[in-house]
Motif scaffolding. Structure first.
Motif, PDB file in Angstrom:
ATOM      1  N   UNK C  82       6.619 -36.345 -35.844  1.00  0.00           N
ATOM      2  CA  UNK C  82       5.571 -35.575 -36.526  1.00  0.00           C
ATOM      3  C   UNK C  82       4.394 -35.276 -35.604  1.00  0.00           C
ATOM      4  N   UNK C  83       3.867 -36.303 -34.916  1.00  0.00           N
ATOM      5  CA  UNK C  83       2.665 -36.067 -34.122  1.00  0.00           C
ATOM      6  C   UNK C  83       2.897 -34.974 -33.083  1.00  0.00           C
ATOM      7  N   UNK C  84       4.003 -35.053 -32.348  1.00  0.00           N
ATOM      8  CA  UNK C  84       4.235 -34.065 -31.284  1.00  0.00           C
ATOM      9  C   UNK C  84       4.651 -32.696 -31.821  1.00  0.00           C
ATOM     10  N   UNK C  85       5.439 -32.686 -32.887  1.00  0.00           N
ATOM     11  CA  UNK C  85       6.055 -31.423 -33.311  1.00  0.00           C
ATOM     12  C   UNK C  85       5.309 -30.757 -34.461  1.00  0.00           C
ATOM     13  N   UNK C  86       4.881 -31.535 -35.450  1.00  0.00           N
ATOM     14  CA  UNK C  86       4.450 -30.858 -36.682  1.00  0.00           C
ATOM     15  C   UNK C  86       3.103 -31.313 -37.219  1.00  0.00           C
ATOM     16  N   UNK C  93      10.233 -25.719 -42.231  1.00  0.00           N
ATOM     17  CA  UNK C  93      11.045 -24.664 -42.844  1.00  0.00           C
ATOM     18  C   UNK C  93      12.465 -25.109 -43.174  1.00  0.00           C
ATOM     19  N   UNK C  94      13.092 -25.822 -42.254  1.00  0.00           N
ATOM     20  CA  UNK C  94      14.511 -26.136 -42.476  1.00  0.00           C
ATOM     21  C   UNK C  94      14.957 -27.340 -41.649  1.00  0.00           C
ATOM     22  N   UNK C  95      15.756 -28.206 -42.275  1.00  0.00           N
ATOM     23  CA  UNK C  95      16.514 -29.228 -41.569  1.00  0.00           C
ATOM     24  C   UNK C  95      17.880 -28.635 -41.249  1.00  0.00           C
ATOM     25  N   UNK C  96      18.400 -28.851 -40.025  1.00  0.00           N
ATOM     26  CA  UNK C  96      19.672 -28.261 -39.630  1.00  0.00           C
ATOM     27  C   UNK C  96      20.552 -29.315 -38.955  1.00  0.00           C
ATOM     28  N   UNK C 132      11.608 -24.206 -32.974  1.00  0.00           N
ATOM     29  CA  UNK C 132      12.948 -24.728 -33.283  1.00  0.00           C
ATOM     30  C   UNK C 132      13.202 -25.892 -32.327  1.00  0.00           C
ATOM     31  N   UNK C 133      13.444 -27.064 -32.892  1.00  0.00           N
ATOM     32  CA  UNK C 133      13.602 -28.249 -32.041  1.00  0.00           C
ATOM     33  C   UNK C 133      14.886 -29.012 -32.368  1.00  0.00           C
ATOM     34  N   UNK C 134      15.312 -29.823 -31.414  1.00  0.00           N
ATOM     35  CA  UNK C 134      16.470 -30.701 -31.593  1.00  0.00           C
ATOM     36  C   UNK C 134      16.025 -32.124 -31.241  1.00  0.00           C
ATOM     37  N   UNK C 147      22.610 -47.335 -29.000  1.00  0.00           N
ATOM     38  CA  UNK C 147      23.465 -46.309 -29.602  1.00  0.00           C
ATOM     39  C   UNK C 147      22.624 -45.212 -30.212  1.00  0.00           C
ATOM     40  N   UNK C 148      23.209 -44.045 -30.342  1.00  0.00           N
ATOM     41  CA  UNK C 148      22.570 -42.940 -31.063  1.00  0.00           C
ATOM     42  C   UNK C 148      22.766 -43.166 -32.561  1.00  0.00           C
ATOM     43  N   UNK C 149      21.696 -43.021 -33.317  1.00  0.00           N
ATOM     44  CA  UNK C 149      21.806 -43.255 -34.757  1.00  0.00           C
ATOM     45  C   UNK C 149      21.619 -41.994 -35.593  1.00  0.00           C
ATOM     46  N   UNK C 150      20.980 -40.973 -35.004  1.00  0.00           N
ATOM     47  CA  UNK C 150      20.745 -39.744 -35.766  1.00  0.00           C
ATOM     48  C   UNK C 150      20.392 -38.631 -34.793  1.00  0.00           C
ATOM     49  N   UNK C 151      20.888 -37.442 -35.097  1.00  0.00           N
ATOM     50  CA  UNK C 151      20.444 -36.257 -34.358  1.00  0.00           C
ATOM     51  C   UNK C 151      20.274 -35.128 -35.347  1.00  0.00           C
ATOM     52  N   UNK C 152      19.343 -34.235 -35.092  1.00  0.00           N
ATOM     53  CA  UNK C 152      19.109 -33.134 -36.031  1.00  0.00           C
ATOM     54  C   UNK C 152      18.291 -32.038 -35.365  1.00  0.00           C
ATOM     55  N   UNK C 153      18.361 -30.885 -35.959  1.00  0.00           N
ATOM     56  CA  UNK C 153      17.459 -29.796 -35.570  1.00  0.00           C
ATOM     57  C   UNK C 153      16.521 -29.519 -36.742  1.00  0.00           C
ATOM     58  N   UNK C 154      15.381 -28.945 -36.425  1.00  0.00           N
ATOM     59  CA  UNK C 154      14.560 -28.417 -37.516  1.00  0.00           C
ATOM     60  C   UNK C 154      13.742 -27.245 -37.040  1.00  0.00           C
ATOM     61  N   UNK C 155      13.322 -26.444 -37.986  1.00  0.00           N
ATOM     62  CA  UNK C 155      12.483 -25.280 -37.708  1.00  0.00           C
ATOM     63  C   UNK C 155      11.169 -25.473 -38.440  1.00  0.00           C
TER      64      UNK C 155
END
Lengths: 368, 368, 368
Positions: C82-86, C93-96, C132-134, C147-155
């Motif tokens: 949140x701090x860096x992106x939003x 707008x959207x979770x992808x 648009x970020x990943x 380990x990786x636990x979650x990955x996502x994109x959002x706009x």
């Protein structure tokens, strides 16, 4: 039961005439820091020091795991003294020489004792006086890792139970308490730099300039949550949680409503200042003096600011330095009689808290 | 989707006609006591028994660590029965013969099953009846340390789903459940006396006098926090958390507002009584009967009182004795139509809770 | 200090012109999942999957202990961005393509990094644009079990700091992130059937019919608790917690009041749907798309519904199948100007959330 029972109503806490210089209170209960307590207060206060948020970061730094932030240590220790020292207080006047010692982790059990240093009656108000005490908190007594974690003095304005009673006036010098901040050794083989992105890049020792006042950018609105938070700390004072008592005689109580326990704005101000002042600190060294300037109520929004007073080296530790600061807390209040529906033009800033605070801060030269 | 979907709305809980004497419910979920759950409820209830606050104290006494106070054990066990037994209840009429067994610690997983003992229809109100059940909670089933931690009966007034349905009236005797309070052995080599300052000095077995009523000095105001507390217990009843449902038809619901789950005042009364009655108890033995007398709402302040009914030895354990008490909860309410702004003269005391409670209390002769 | 201090007020978060396609943010802090955090959010969301409630159940299934439900993993990971992106966003707008990986347990430390995929200015509104970020969340970096636990994109719709500034418009393709749901192996020697009573009997893979819409039966009223919940997640956005800022200029803010952080209804809708959809799931596979349709405020009651869109096998795992769903959240709002005291006839349903969600669900044939 067939017969009318004998009614018993126990008196709680002590009154001015009960305190005697030299007297020692070994406070009740003690308190183990659970992950529930840790999470509630660390997160409530909006602490941003990764040592208190990210266990793998704390381990790389040489701590055993998540580190209790100074505000939580203070709350857990201070609250244990309330019943004996200040349940019948009118006001907490001053925090003095609060010094941190061993680190506190989840699972540690904290116990506190308090020595009465002074008792003084009020010339103008015969129904109260000032009690001066020195408290010390230890962890894991009788178990491996027993250590002092905090020591402090405070001055409290306490009511008499019987206005005609004689107080035991007098003053003795404080004890020497061996309590100084434990710091993990600096170890060149540890890869501190790979963790540098987890804290702010502009809060190293080199970044602070005496003569600067940082207005911390975030505010936090308090809600009735304060009642549960205060219970969670075993603070027994009824002015924080007994609305019926207030409603019976509102004029008797400050603001005519439940007042928020002072420990709450204390830790919240520490937290609000953290991204600008504390997130590269290895610990808080000492709070030389501090006081509450105005009460806080549910609905108020708390803000904080920090003045950088000075900087100095820490002998034997070239990797860190001491930053001396004054932390301020404030809120905004409206003129008497105005409601929230009114035009928002008449807010005035009210200072609620002030704390002289020295932090041990990492040097960029060694950690980033 | 292009087509109109088929709408599905599942029925939750059971209705009067669903219950059959002898039937067994093995309740869903189960619940592990985390440190988050432990801290939330132990602190909410203002428990002052060091066994639940201070792990090093609990270990010296022979417990494995922080001990779940009886109120928390009751909440975790009881709540698991709500969906099957009382989601469609009008009222919980009575708690009967609630007996504690093995100690519960953080990390224990509790699961509960309930046997239907009786079903009775109401002559005057054909749309409801009374269901009598017996529930038993076990911990760590199939793992080391499996044990019964609580057993109890209760009587609940449950609605019919179809007013014309026939109930399966009948009554069978309760099962014998081997559940009695585990106590740590008394061990002269343990240094109990050095811990005596951590609990109140006047709450040993020797201190209780039958015929006394103790008005506990502290009160606690409830807030909308009760919604989150109830969710935390997996209590699924909508009257505690669905304001929209209430607003749709306020006249249908007691008080026209969200009602606080009865488990909340239950544990709060236990906690409010703790400094005067429970902080030198090694455990609660049995609650022979108990009931809620009036509803509790956000904004109400809860008070408690305890009548000492009797005292007796505990066979084989000269270090402790049994204190038989009646615990009362009450609040104050104003006359209909009065607001908080009115003069505070017309409060009337309203009893909300009553519990016959036997505690196992340490003798001063052995512990202090 | 004798002299007027230099005032410093740091800017927080980034603005549209700060983002550059290809840029990488390694977010601050990281976060260890304590039992306090686990309990607070798992219970708040009213999750009913025994894997997240009952440790002995989770162990029989092959997990190491209590399993963090998908909503909690999402909250802990998402909030770090949140701090860096939003922090300076107008709207999410959207979770992808949100995909889950390794299981998350209490004690795991989660850290997140985010790559900027695209920046686009708004033709009609020159003071903002779309970023648009990943993002990818890892646990226990540099420790066993990384380990990786979650990955996502959002706009996200983000404001400019300087309306005249030029944005770095552009778009690059997302990285391939190796993140797929870890499932415990199916092991015939484990006695799954003996645990079958702990979850609902009608939520196995065989029970779902595409073309069905399940209206979940329970609702949950939100309170001002959302302020503390949001702080607990380290979400730094002031629109969730700074009432003074809102009161200064209510017209500037949606609804003129504190808005509830979108992650809260996100996990609450997952939880409200759980007894009907998720309590026999071994995990959530992917959220292909999702969005918030309307804001949520304290006092609103949240409801949820799920449409079953499709079902398919999971290659190599005959014991489970994939159920594709669309999860909806909604609340009811009154016409402008109506108070709660008015007649309750004019509520209108307002959709607040929508999520395309694929779950991996146990087959009755293998587990019950």
């Amino acid at each position: 039961m067939s017969r009318t029972p004998r009614i018993l109503r126990k008196k709680t806490g002590h009154f001015l005439e009960d305190f005697v210089p030299g007297q020692l209170f070994r406070h009740k209960l003690g308190k183990t820091v659970t992950e529930g307590l840790f999470a509630t207060f660390t997160e409530f206060a909006m602490t941003t020091n990764p040592l208190a948020k990210n266990a793998r970061y704390a381990r790389v730094y040489g701590f055993e795991g998540l580190l209790c932030p100074p505000g939580l240590v203070m709350l857990v220790a201070f609250s244990q003294t309330v019943e004996d020292v200040s349940e019948n207080a009118r006001a907490n006047l001053e925090y003095v020489d609060m010094r941190f010692g061993a680190p506190v982790y989840v699972g540690d059990s904290i116990e506190v004792e308090t020595k009465v240093l002074g008792v003084r009656t009020s010339a103008s108000r015969p129904n109260l006086g000032i009690v001066h005490v020195q408290s010390t908190a230890r962890k894991n007594i009788g178990e491996p890792g027993e250590a002092i974690v905090l020591t402090w003095q405070r001055k409290v304005q306490v009511y008499k139970d019987d206005d005609a009673a004689e107080a035991h006036a007098g003053e003795i010098p404080p004890d020497e308490i061996a309590c100084s901040l434990w710091l993990p050794p600096y170890d060149v083989s540890r890869d501190y730099e790979r963790l540098a992105h987890l804290s702010n890049a502009d809060t190293y020792f080199e970044d602070f300039e005496p003569g600067t006042r940082i207005e911390h950018s975030r505010g936090r609105t308090m809600t009735s949550e304060h009642i549960a938070l205060t219970a969670m700390l075993d603070n027994t004072s009824q002015v924080h949680c007994n609305q019926f008592m207030i409603d019976q005689d509102p004029a008797q109580y400050v603001g005519g409503q439940l007042i928020i326990f002072g420990g709450i704005p204390f830790v919240l101000c520490l937290g609000l200042s953290c991204p600008d002042v504390g997130d590269n600190a290895l610990g808080d060294l000492v709070y030389t003096t501090g006081r509450h300037a105005a009460p806080l109520f549910a609905g108020d929004t708390v803000f904080a600011a920090t003045e950088i007073l000075g900087k100095r080296d820490l002998p034997g530790r070239p990797d860190v330095g001491v930053v001396e600061t004054r932390l301020f807390g404030h809120k905004f209040a409206r003129a008497e009689g105005e409601s929230h529906a009114d035009a928002p033009k008449d807010w005035r800033k009210v200072q609620i808290f002030e704390l002289d605070r020295a932090l041990v801060v990492k040097r960029r030269s060694h950690y980033a």
